[in-house]
Motif scaffolding. Structure first.
Motif, PDB file in Angstrom:
ATOM      1  N   PHE A  83      85.244 -56.400  24.026  1.00  0.00           N
ATOM      2  CA  PHE A  83      85.319 -57.789  24.492  1.00  0.00           C
ATOM      3  C   PHE A  83      85.210 -58.792  23.345  1.00  0.00           C
ATOM      4  O   PHE A  83      85.185 -59.998  23.585  1.00  0.00           O
ATOM      5  N   VAL A  84      85.138 -58.316  22.117  1.00  0.00           N
ATOM      6  CA  VAL A  84      85.048 -59.223  20.967  1.00  0.00           C
ATOM      7  C   VAL A  84      86.353 -60.007  20.825  1.00  0.00           C
ATOM      8  O   VAL A  84      87.445 -59.433  20.860  1.00  0.00           O
ATOM      9  N   GLN A  85      86.238 -61.309  20.676  1.00  0.00           N
ATOM     10  CA  GLN A  85      87.388 -62.176  20.420  1.00  0.00           C
ATOM     11  C   GLN A  85      87.157 -62.888  19.095  1.00  0.00           C
ATOM     12  O   GLN A  85      86.208 -63.661  18.963  1.00  0.00           O
ATOM     13  N   ILE A  86      87.991 -62.601  18.110  1.00  0.00           N
ATOM     14  CA  ILE A  86      87.830 -63.202  16.788  1.00  0.00           C
ATOM     15  C   ILE A  86      88.544 -64.543  16.770  1.00  0.00           C
ATOM     16  O   ILE A  86      89.771 -64.602  16.930  1.00  0.00           O
ATOM     17  N   PRO A  87      87.812 -65.653  16.585  1.00  0.00           N
ATOM     18  CA  PRO A  87      88.464 -66.968  16.586  1.00  0.00           C
ATOM     19  C   PRO A  87      89.198 -67.210  15.272  1.00  0.00           C
ATOM     20  O   PRO A  87      88.895 -66.587  14.252  1.00  0.00           O
ATOM     21  N   PRO A  88      90.167 -68.121  15.240  1.00  0.00           N
ATOM     22  CA  PRO A  88      90.806 -68.483  13.962  1.00  0.00           C
ATOM     23  C   PRO A  88      89.774 -69.121  13.040  1.00  0.00           C
ATOM     24  O   PRO A  88      88.963 -69.949  13.473  1.00  0.00           O
ATOM     25  N   TRP A  89      89.787 -68.743  11.766  1.00  0.00           N
ATOM     26  CA  TRP A  89      88.740 -69.174  10.854  1.00  0.00           C
ATOM     27  C   TRP A  89      88.959 -70.584  10.319  1.00  0.00           C
ATOM     28  O   TRP A  89      88.000 -71.262   9.925  1.00  0.00           O
ATOM     29  N   ARG A  90      90.212 -71.057  10.326  1.00  0.00           N
ATOM     30  CA  ARG A  90      90.507 -72.320   9.660  1.00  0.00           C
ATOM     31  C   ARG A  90      89.745 -73.508  10.248  1.00  0.00           C
ATOM     32  O   ARG A  90      89.296 -74.372   9.485  1.00  0.00           O
ATOM     33  N   PRO A  91      89.562 -73.635  11.565  1.00  0.00           N
ATOM     34  CA  PRO A  91      88.827 -74.811  12.064  1.00  0.00           C
ATOM     35  C   PRO A  91      87.364 -74.854  11.630  1.00  0.00           C
ATOM     36  O   PRO A  91      86.737 -75.909  11.747  1.00  0.00           O
ATOM     37  N   TYR A  92      86.831 -73.741  11.145  1.00  0.00           N
ATOM     38  CA  TYR A  92      85.418 -73.705  10.779  1.00  0.00           C
ATOM     39  C   TYR A  92      85.158 -74.114   9.329  1.00  0.00           C
ATOM     40  O   TYR A  92      84.000 -74.177   8.912  1.00  0.00           O
TER      41      TYR A  92
END
Length: 415
Positions: A173-182
């Motif tokens: 169930f892991v969903q890796i978010p896009p890193w750029r907004p962080y």
């Protein structure tokens, strides 16, 4: 033959020592390093990283001794591997002592200007953004659940396989978010702060430098409408905009030092002069907190730094933990500034009052300093009365009560 037994009996004492060392190290890191930039961008922080790495090596060797070498010594009758591991552990311990000695001989990271080593930096206060917070939750919640189940699988033999299966399902169930907004773009000085403490004298020096070197393009009012602005390939930015007020001081310093776009680098200015320019720009960016037409308060501005001396030798500065009231005399421009310390009944005289009066006039967008200024315990300028008659005693008392009840956080003397 006694070595395995000694190793097992030493485990509780060693574990207690490790817990104490780890707890005190965390406390010291918070006090002496303070932040991620301090850890990654200073010599003190890099030595601390080396110490952490050595400490991690000790923990790995301790686990190997407890779960591998000591049981092997019991079954084989030979403690050679255990002895070698303990010797290596002792060597790492001596290395940690050497690094600790080097740390003790250096100034703490909180007293150094960090040099950020990466081209990006984390978005400040990203946890306050619902989108970014949700993305992290979708990543970290399943990972934390899986780790807890894997630890349970190692600890409880009867539930080992069900726990491992449940952990694998959680990882699915892991969903890796896009890193750029962080992250946002960064420069080496992104986390550096003005060494002047945002002092009124530094702001006055910055104003003189700005009018001499920058007003031709940026305009005397810093809004980007100087006499030669129209000849530039890119219109100069409005330095009084709120976005400028929100930029880290270190990034403004980098832009002035190295230039940006058509703006040339300030090679003829030393670091102190550039920081004075940064202080002035930050003050002008906060000047829009006032409505020039109505002089009505619509927010809070950081109070320029000053020093006031009281009877008996007490020294007062903004952000000293108590609210302050400043009254400006009208007999001489910039003279006769009186500071009253809330709750102490002390009346103090400001050293070098003219730059402070000029800075407050800039903030309030008026020709002269306000008659009365209220500053909260954390160094925020919360209320300004243009004329003496505006500050009726009951109105001042009401404002002071509100300031005492709700001081703002995060004024910060270094940014």
């Amino acid at each position: 033959a006694l070595a395995p037994a000694f190793a097992r009996r030493f485990t509780p004492l060693g574990l207690a020592c490790v817990i104490v060392l780890a707890a005190t190290s965390v406390s010291q890191a918070q006090a002496l390093i303070g932040s991620l930039p301090g850890l990654l961008g200073t010599a003190y922080g890099k030595l601390a990283i080396a110490k952490i790495a050595l400490f991690g090596g000790l923990l790995l060797l301790a686990c190997a001794n407890r779960f591998r070498f000591a049981p092997r010594a019991e079954t084989s009758g030979s403690a050679r591997s255990l002895a070698l591991s303990v010797a290596l552990e002792a060597g790492l311990g001596l290395a940690i002592v050497a690094v600790a000695a080097a740390l003790a001989s250096r100034p703490p990271a909180i007293h150094e200007q960090p040099v950020w080593p990466f081209a990006v930096r984390p978005v400040p206060a990203f946890w306050d953004d619902a989108y970014l917070r949700d993305g992290l939750f979708r990543l970290l919640a399943p990972v934390a659940t899986a780790l807890a189940l894997f630890v349970a699988a190692l600890s409880l033999r009867k539930l080992r396989w069900p726990a491992l299966l449940a952990g694998a399902i959680a990882l699915a169930f892991v969903q890796i978010p896009p890193w750029r907004p962080y992250v946002v773009a960064a420069v080496p000085t992104s986390f550096q702060g003005s060494p002047t403490g945002y002092a009124a004298r530094s702001i006055a020096t910055g104003r003189e430098l700005f009018q001499r070197d920058c007003a031709r393009c940026h305009g005397a009012d810093v809004r980007g409408r100087g006499p030669v602005a129209i000849a530039q390939s890119v219109w100069p930015p409005d330095l009084s905009a709120p976005l400028i007020a929100g930029r880290p001081g270190g990034e403004l310093f980098w832009s002035i030092r190295h230039g940006v776009g058509p703006m040339p680098p300030a090679g003829q200015l030393d670091d102190a002069a550039i920081w004075s320019l940064v202080d002035f720009i930050r003050l002008r960016a906060g000047a829009r907190i006032f409505s020039p037409s109505e002089m009505s308060w619509s927010g809070a501005a950081r109070m320029p730094g000053f020093v006031a001396r009281c009877v008996g030798g007490t020294i007062v500065v903004p952000g000293n933990g108590v609210p302050l009231t400043l009254r400006f005399g009208r007999d001489e421009p910039g003279a006769g500034v009186e500071v009253q310390v809330d709750g102490a009944g002390q009346r103090c005289a400001v050293e070098d009052p003219a730059p402070l009066a000029a800075a407050l006039a800039e903030i309030t967008a008026s020709a002269s300093a306000p008659a009365l200024v209220l500053v909260d315990a954390n160094g925020w300028l919360r209320r300004a009365f243009k004329a003496e008659g505006d500050g009726a005693p009951d109105k001042v008392a009401s404002e002071l009560a509100e300031i005492r009840r709700r001081p703002l956080e995060g004024a910060g003397l270094h940014h």
